[in-house]
Design an enzyme around this catalytic site. Structure first.
Site, PDB file in Angstrom:
ATOM      1  N   ARG A  91       0.839  -1.195   0.000  1.00 37.94           N
ATOM      2  CA  ARG A  91       0.000   0.000   0.000  1.00 37.94           C
ATOM      3  C   ARG A  91       0.876   1.247   0.000  1.00 37.94           C
ATOM      4  NH1 ARG A  91      -1.838   0.767   4.339  1.00 37.94           N
ATOM      5  NH2 ARG A  91      -1.237  -1.111   5.482  1.00 37.94           N
ATOM      6  N   TYR A 234      -1.706  -3.675  -6.925  1.00 38.81           N
ATOM      7  CA  TYR A 234      -1.453  -4.552  -5.780  1.00 38.81           C
ATOM      8  C   TYR A 234      -2.391  -4.336  -4.593  1.00 38.81           C
ATOM      9  CZ  TYR A 234       1.225  -7.664  -2.806  1.00 38.81           C
ATOM     10  OH  TYR A 234       1.608  -8.717  -2.010  1.00 38.81           O
ATOM     11  N   LYS A 243      -9.669  -2.289   1.622  1.00 33.67           N
ATOM     12  CA  LYS A 243      -9.365  -1.166   2.511  1.00 33.67           C
ATOM     13  C   LYS A 243     -10.116   0.104   2.107  1.00 33.67           C
ATOM     14  CE  LYS A 243      -7.073  -4.029   4.646  1.00 33.67           C
ATOM     15  NZ  LYS A 243      -6.030  -4.167   5.626  1.00 33.67           N
ATOM     16  N   HIS A 263     -10.690  -2.657  11.331  1.00 32.12           N
ATOM     17  CA  HIS A 263      -9.594  -3.505  10.853  1.00 32.12           C
ATOM     18  C   HIS A 263      -9.418  -4.638  11.872  1.00 32.12           C
ATOM     19  CE1 HIS A 263      -5.108  -3.596   9.353  1.00 32.12           C
ATOM     20  NE2 HIS A 263      -5.858  -4.441   8.684  1.00 32.12           N
ATOM     21  N   SER A 285      -1.498  -3.762  10.372  1.00 29.42           N
ATOM     22  CA  SER A 285      -1.144  -4.598   9.231  1.00 29.42           C
ATOM     23  C   SER A 285       0.082  -5.455   9.545  1.00 29.42           C
ATOM     24  CB  SER A 285      -0.849  -3.707   8.027  1.00 29.42           C
ATOM     25  OG  SER A 285      -1.999  -2.948   7.729  1.00 29.42           O
ATOM     26  N   CYS A 287       0.479  -7.767  11.758  1.00 28.61           N
ATOM     27  CA  CYS A 287       0.738  -7.939  13.191  1.00 28.61           C
ATOM     28  C   CYS A 287      -0.031  -9.106  13.793  1.00 28.61           C
ATOM     29  CB  CYS A 287       0.430  -6.656  13.937  1.00 28.61           C
ATOM     30  SG  CYS A 287       1.638  -5.360  13.595  1.00 28.61           S
ATOM     31  N   ASP A 310      -9.525  -9.993   8.668  1.00 28.86           N
ATOM     32  CA  ASP A 310      -8.973  -8.655   8.403  1.00 28.86           C
ATOM     33  C   ASP A 310      -9.944  -7.511   8.685  1.00 28.86           C
ATOM     34  OD1 ASP A 310      -6.632  -7.179   7.440  1.00 28.86           O
ATOM     35  OD2 ASP A 310      -7.837  -6.661   5.689  1.00 28.86           O
ATOM     36  N   ARG A 402       1.954 -12.310  -0.621  1.00 25.52           N
ATOM     37  CA  ARG A 402       0.650 -12.706  -0.062  1.00 25.52           C
ATOM     38  C   ARG A 402      -0.002 -13.832  -0.844  1.00 25.52           C
ATOM     39  NH1 ARG A 402      -1.864  -8.920   3.949  1.00 25.52           N
ATOM     40  NH2 ARG A 402      -0.217  -7.417   4.366  1.00 25.52           N
TER      41      ARG A 402
HETATM   42  P1  GTP Z   1      -2.659  -7.780   7.372  1.00 24.08           P
HETATM   43  O1  GTP Z   1      -3.196  -8.775   6.400  1.00 24.08           O
HETATM   44  O2  GTP Z   1      -1.526  -6.971   6.808  1.00 24.08           O
HETATM   45  O3  GTP Z   1      -3.701  -6.881   7.948  1.00 24.08           O
HETATM   46  O4  GTP Z   1      -1.900  -8.590   8.533  1.00 24.08           O
HETATM   47  P2  GTP Z   1      -2.336  -9.557   9.740  1.00 24.08           P
HETATM   48  O5  GTP Z   1      -2.589  -8.735  10.956  1.00 24.08           O
HETATM   49  O6  GTP Z   1      -3.382 -10.508   9.325  1.00 24.08           O
HETATM   50  O7  GTP Z   1      -0.945 -10.312  10.021  1.00 24.08           O
HETATM   51  P3  GTP Z   1      -0.565 -11.871   9.923  1.00 24.08           P
HETATM   52  O8  GTP Z   1      -1.413 -12.734  10.821  1.00 24.08           O
HETATM   53  O9  GTP Z   1      -0.521 -12.244   8.501  1.00 24.08           O
HETATM   54  O10 GTP Z   1       0.909 -11.874  10.538  1.00 24.08           O
HETATM   55  C1  GTP Z   1       1.951 -11.137  10.003  1.00 24.08           C
HETATM   56  C2  GTP Z   1       3.283 -11.686  10.449  1.00 24.08           C
HETATM   57  O11 GTP Z   1       3.344 -11.750  11.874  1.00 24.08           O
HETATM   58  C3  GTP Z   1       3.544 -13.089   9.935  1.00 24.08           C
HETATM   59  O12 GTP Z   1       4.869 -13.157   9.471  1.00 24.08           O
HETATM   60  C4  GTP Z   1       3.360 -13.950  11.144  1.00 24.08           C
HETATM   61  O13 GTP Z   1       4.145 -15.108  11.080  1.00 24.08           O
HETATM   62  C5  GTP Z   1       3.759 -13.041  12.304  1.00 24.08           C
HETATM   63  N1  GTP Z   1       3.028 -13.398  13.549  1.00 24.08           N
HETATM   64  C6  GTP Z   1       1.694 -13.621  13.679  1.00 24.08           C
HETATM   65  N2  GTP Z   1       1.371 -14.009  14.937  1.00 24.08           N
HETATM   66  C7  GTP Z   1       2.536 -14.030  15.641  1.00 24.08           C
HETATM   67  C8  GTP Z   1       2.865 -14.346  17.004  1.00 24.08           C
HETATM   68  O14 GTP Z   1       2.016 -14.698  17.832  1.00 24.08           O
HETATM   69  N3  GTP Z   1       4.179 -14.215  17.360  1.00 24.08           N
HETATM   70  C9  GTP Z   1       5.141 -13.822  16.461  1.00 24.08           C
HETATM   71  N4  GTP Z   1       6.398 -13.728  16.890  1.00 24.08           N
HETATM   72  N5  GTP Z   1       4.863 -13.536  15.169  1.00 24.08           N
HETATM   73  C10 GTP Z   1       3.579 -13.621  14.759  1.00 24.08           C
HETATM   74  C1  SPV Z   2      -3.073  -4.555   5.247  1.00 22.77           C
HETATM   75  O1  SPV Z   2      -2.080  -3.922   4.838  1.00 22.77           O
HETATM   76  O2  SPV Z   2      -3.599  -4.316   6.363  1.00 22.77           O
HETATM   77  C2  SPV Z   2      -3.624  -5.661   4.444  1.00 22.77           C
HETATM   78  C3  SPV Z   2      -3.096  -5.867   3.099  1.00 22.77           C
HETATM   79  O3  SPV Z   2      -4.524  -6.346   4.900  1.00 22.77           O
HETATM   80  S1  SPV Z   2      -3.774  -4.771   1.919  1.00 22.77           S
HETATM   81  O4  SPV Z   2      -5.033  -5.357   1.456  1.00 22.77           O
HETATM   82  O5  SPV Z   2      -2.816  -4.631   0.841  1.00 22.77           O
HETATM   83  O6  SPV Z   2      -4.061  -3.486   2.541  1.00 22.77           O
HETATM   84 MN    MN Z   3      -5.172  -5.646   6.931  1.00 22.10          MN
END
Ligand code: GTP
Ligand code: SPV
Ligand code: MN
Length: 619
Positions: A91, A234, A243, A263, A285, A287, A310, A402
């Site tokens: 983004r 993207y 979003k 979110h 994002s 996290c 999400d 992704r």
């Molecule tokens: P968006 O799609 O961007 O909104 O992200 P999201 O909040 O869904 O994040 P996602 O669950 O995909 O995690 C992002 C990264 O954080 C990945 O590389 C995970 O492996 C890492 N991660 C997730 N949960 C944990 C955790 O409990 N501990 C650690 N150390 N890393 C984590």
């Molecule tokens: C984020 O960045 O929080 C996402 C990926 O979930 S995107 O759809 O590219 O914003």
């Molecule tokens: Mn997101």
């Protein structure tokens, strides 16, 4: 489909003037589509109905054009790899604009542009931007079709990759067109990659694997509920339902109509006694939302099922409780770090019918990314199409690579994930990446304190957006890049929603899986072990677990957080829960500076929470 030859005659509307009424029935949709085509001048206009046959036709076309690589069907049936332009991988927050009439309505955390000026600029960049390409018209529903919390939209796009992605991420259906024709309101969204194949001189050029433009615009007009996106293909820049609509535009609709667009992931949690809870959690994002949404509990007796990963739309139901839907129908999840040990559920969701973007390609025609397996294969083609070997010093997959996949394919999808009326929410969690200060878990004293916690979330920046990874920044409610109006007004809206919910308001918690020791390692194992925190939260909701009051909230009573079988050193446990008064007071000073950016729009209740926090920290 419109005959492009007729398009030149169709100049009786200006599609960029924002004057289109959202609920204007039969002809409005077709007139709007014709107007966009007259402006952007595609070779043809194709309506995409989301059907498997049409999806198959488009993916075959994308493969033939070199825009998708078909993966080896033996390992990954009906699955594809896309490689983006290296300049189009996340983004672009500095090119994202909120064009409200009044600059103060966008607030200090958004890029504001005066709507008329922006419309003039957009008219220029979109003029002829689809020359030589096909314009797809994609009607979609966010949430179950016709549901009480659902909304309709239409995206036009000159990217078949985006059309197909939208088909996985939302409910694309001709039935949406019928609802619009019957007068239902809908959100207009326009997308162009900004790479016409025919120049103003009429000369046709060769297409590339990932067309895009160095100049990008991600523009929201909150008052007219419109989105215009240019130059990127993207993710959140291009899949406008996500979003741009489900958060930026929907947050404004929610403010006006008394609901919440967030979110947040949504999970269904069942205790060993069979009691069901639903939690919603806002993390910035990259996290951990997808990971928590698909959690496999490490502790016996508990199950976690997925409702959404999400976005959540929440509204008070007829019974007075807060109910939530996942407006999406698919996952656009972070690949790196997703493996058998961290998120086995995601790995099995991706067995087939998946589009991967910017991951690495194995020699056997399957995909790989950092964290999928402990050991990388001996040779790969990386996300930029270059040869890759272990130890070459570059990651094989882009950090924001992704997967795009339908939610229905997730083995832990909850039976109520697409419930018409949503699911009742028992607790709301706020989290972020914090190496210091924020404990593993704390409960807010009440809704107002919960809103203060949400409003003051900071998190280390990730690769999900352009910018410096690791830099600590405020990301209130994990909505910094996604709130379509003034963030201080958004806090006031949250306080009002809480007042209306009264005794039905969900409990609020803060969590942090990312606290680090002095040596830089994570103190908490995370992933499946997060179930231990989920258990404590569920026990607090049912009133069976104790807590101790601290200035920052209620922490688990020692021994009430189940740490059995985790061999965590006692010092680490202590550090996970340490509340250092001096650092928290320093954080209060930063919070005050942050609040001051919003001036008098900050709700007095949040100023009062800050004053009370300081008082108790000094005590
Ligand atoms: P968006 O799609 O961007 O909104 O992200 P999201 O909040 O869904 O994040 P996602 O669950 O995909 O995690 C992002 C990264 O954080 C990945 O590389 C995970 O492996 C890492 N991660 C997730 N949960 C944990 C955790 O409990 N501990 C650690 N150390 N890393 C984590
Ligand atoms: C984020 O960045 O929080 C996402 C990926 O979930 S995107 O759809 O590219 O914003
Ligand atoms: Mn997101």
């Amino acid at each position: 489909p419109a005959d492009p030859a007729d398009l030149d005659d169709h100049v009786d509307h200006d599609p960029v003037d924002g004057a289109h009424d959202r609920a204007d029935g039969t002809d409005a949709l077709h007139a709007w589509v014709d107007d966009i085509a007259a402006l952007t001048r595609p070779d043809e206009v194709v309506w995409y109905d989301g059907s498997p046959a049409e999806t198959d036709r488009l993916t075959k076309l994308l493969v033939a054009e070199g825009k998708l690589i078909r993966l080896n069907p033996e390992w990954r049936p009906n699955s594809f790899l896309a490689r983006t332009d290296p300049g189009d991988v996340a983004r672009v927050e500095d090119r994202t604009f909120i064009c409200s009439e009044d600059a103060d309505d966008a607030g200090p955390t958004n890029n504001w542009r005066e709507p008329e000026g922006m419309r003039a600029e957009l008219r220029d960049v979109f003029a002829g931007s689809m020359r030589g390409r096909t314009m797809y018209v994609v009607p979609f529903s966010m949430g179950p079709l016709g549901g009480p919390l659902s909304q309709l939209g239409v995206q036009v796009t000159d990217s078949a990759y985006v059309a197909v992605s939208l088909g996985m991420m939302t409910r694309v259906s001709p039935a949406v067109v019928s609802l619009i024709e019957a007068g239902a309101p809908w959100v207009r969204t326009v997308h162009s990659v900004g790479a016409p194949l025919v120049g103003a001189d009429g000369v046709r050029s060769e297409d590339v694997a990932w067309p895009c433009n160095e100049t990008k615009y991600i523009v929201q007009f909150p008052e007219t509920r419109e989105i215009w996106s240019y130059g990127s293909g993207y993710g959140g820049n291009a899949i406008l339902a996500k979003k741009c609509f489900a958060l930026r535009i929907a947050s404004v609709m929610a403010r006006d109509e008394g609901w919440l667009a967030e979110h947040m992931l949504i999970v269904k949690v069942t205790s060993p006694e069979g009691r069901v809870f639903h939690f919603a959690a806002a993390f910035p994002s990259a996290c951990g939302k997808t990971n928590l949404a698909m959690l496999s509990p490490s502790i016996p007796g508990w199950t976690v099922e997925t409702v959404g990963d999400d976005i959540a739309w929440l509204r008070q139901g007829p019974d007075g409780r807060l109910r939530a839907i996942n407006p999406e129908a698919g996952f656009f999840g972070v690949a790196p770090g997703t493996g058998e040990k961290t998120n086995a559920t995601a790995v099995s969701t991706l067995w087939g019918n998946t589009i991967f973007t910017n991951v690495a390609l194995r020699d056997d025609g399957d995909v790989w990314w950092e964290g999928l397996t402990d050991e990388p294969p001996a040779h790969l083609v990386d996300w930029e199409g270059k040869d890759w070997t272990p130890g070459c010093g570059r990651p094989a997959a882009h950090p924001n690579s992704r997967f795009t996949v339908s939610a229905a394919q997730c083995p832990t999808i909850a039976d109520d994930w697409d419930a018409f009326d949503g699911v009742p929410i028992d607790a709301i969690l706020f989290g972020g990446r914090r190496a210091t200060n924020v404990p593993l878990v704390a409960q807010a004293r009440d809704w107002r304190h919960g809103v203060f916690i949400g409003a003051t979330v900071s998190s280390e920046q990730t690769a999900a957006a352009e910018g410096t990874v690791g830099e600590l920044r405020r990301d209130p409610f994990a909505m910094l890049p996604f709130c379509g109006y003034n963030m201080a007004d958004y806090w006031a809206h949250w306080l009002r929603v809480g007042e209306r919910l009264g005794e039905h308001a969900p409990a609020v918690f803060q969590v942090n899986w990312f606290r680090k020791g002095d040596d830089g390692r994570f103190l908490w194992p995370g992933f499946g072990e997060n179930a231990r925190v989920i258990e404590w939260i569920a026990r607090r909701v049912e009133g069976s677990a104790g807590a101790v009051s601290t200035p920052i909230g209620r922490l688990p009573v020692v021994d009430e957080l189940d740490l059995d079988g985790l061999d965590l050193p006692e010092e680490d446990v202590a550090e996970l829960f340490e509340v250092d008064r001096a650092s928290w007071l320093a954080e209060c000073d930063l919070t005050e500076e942050f609040f001051d950016r919003f001036g008098s729009r900050v709700p007095p209740a949040l100023r009062a929470e800050l004053a009370s926090l300081r008082y108790h920290l000094r005590g």
